[in-house]
Design a protein around this motif. Sequence first.
Motif, short mmCIF file in Angstrom:
data_model
loop_
_atom_site.label_atom_id
_atom_site.label_comp_id
_atom_site.label_asym_id
_atom_site.label_seq_id
_atom_site.Cartn_x
_atom_site.Cartn_y
_atom_site.Cartn_z
N TRP A 146 0.79 -1.23 0.00
CA TRP A 146 0.00 0.00 0.00
C TRP A 146 0.83 1.27 0.00
O TRP A 146 0.47 2.22 -0.72
N PRO A 147 1.90 1.38 0.76
CA PRO A 147 2.71 2.61 0.66
C PRO A 147 3.33 2.78 -0.73
O PRO A 147 3.42 3.90 -1.23
N ILE A 148 3.70 1.71 -1.37
CA ILE A 148 4.27 1.78 -2.71
C ILE A 148 3.21 2.24 -3.71
O ILE A 148 3.46 3.08 -4.58
N ILE A 183 0.84 6.52 -7.12
CA ILE A 183 -0.29 7.37 -7.51
C ILE A 183 0.08 8.84 -7.35
O ILE A 183 -0.19 9.66 -8.23
N PHE A 184 0.70 9.18 -6.25
CA PHE A 184 1.13 10.55 -5.99
C PHE A 184 2.11 11.02 -7.07
O PHE A 184 1.96 12.10 -7.63
N PHE A 232 0.34 11.35 -10.58
CA PHE A 232 -0.52 12.53 -10.62
C PHE A 232 0.28 13.79 -10.87
O PHE A 232 -0.04 14.59 -11.75
N PHE A 233 1.35 14.01 -10.11
CA PHE A 233 2.12 15.23 -10.26
C PHE A 233 2.95 15.23 -11.54
O PHE A 233 3.18 16.28 -12.13
N LEU A 234 3.36 14.07 -12.00
CA LEU A 234 4.04 14.00 -13.29
C LEU A 234 3.09 14.39 -14.42
O LEU A 234 3.46 15.18 -15.30
N CYS A 235 1.86 13.89 -14.38
CA CYS A 235 0.86 14.27 -15.38
C CYS A 235 0.54 15.76 -15.29
O CYS A 235 0.36 16.42 -16.33
N LEU A 236 0.45 16.28 -14.09
CA LEU A 236 0.17 17.70 -13.91
C LEU A 236 1.29 18.56 -14.49
O LEU A 236 1.03 19.56 -15.18
#
Length: 63
Positions: free
Chosen positions: A15-17, A22-23, A26-30
């Motif tokens: 789960w931490p991985i 996901i984090f 998300f920021f790479l796409c942003l």
Amino acid sequence: MFKHYFEQVHNVEVWPIISLAIFFIFFLCLILWVIQADKGYISKMKQLPVDDATLSTSNPEES
């Protein structure tokens, strides 16, 4: 306190991985969207609050 509960969960180390992935995605796409975004669109969105306030104060009868 939570260590006891997490020991009972199967594959808890995954789960931490997943959350980090996901984090990061998300920021790479942003960042990619900001780089590739149309500068005219960004300028138009930036001026919206100013234009709206100017229109409403200059002619209040049109509201």
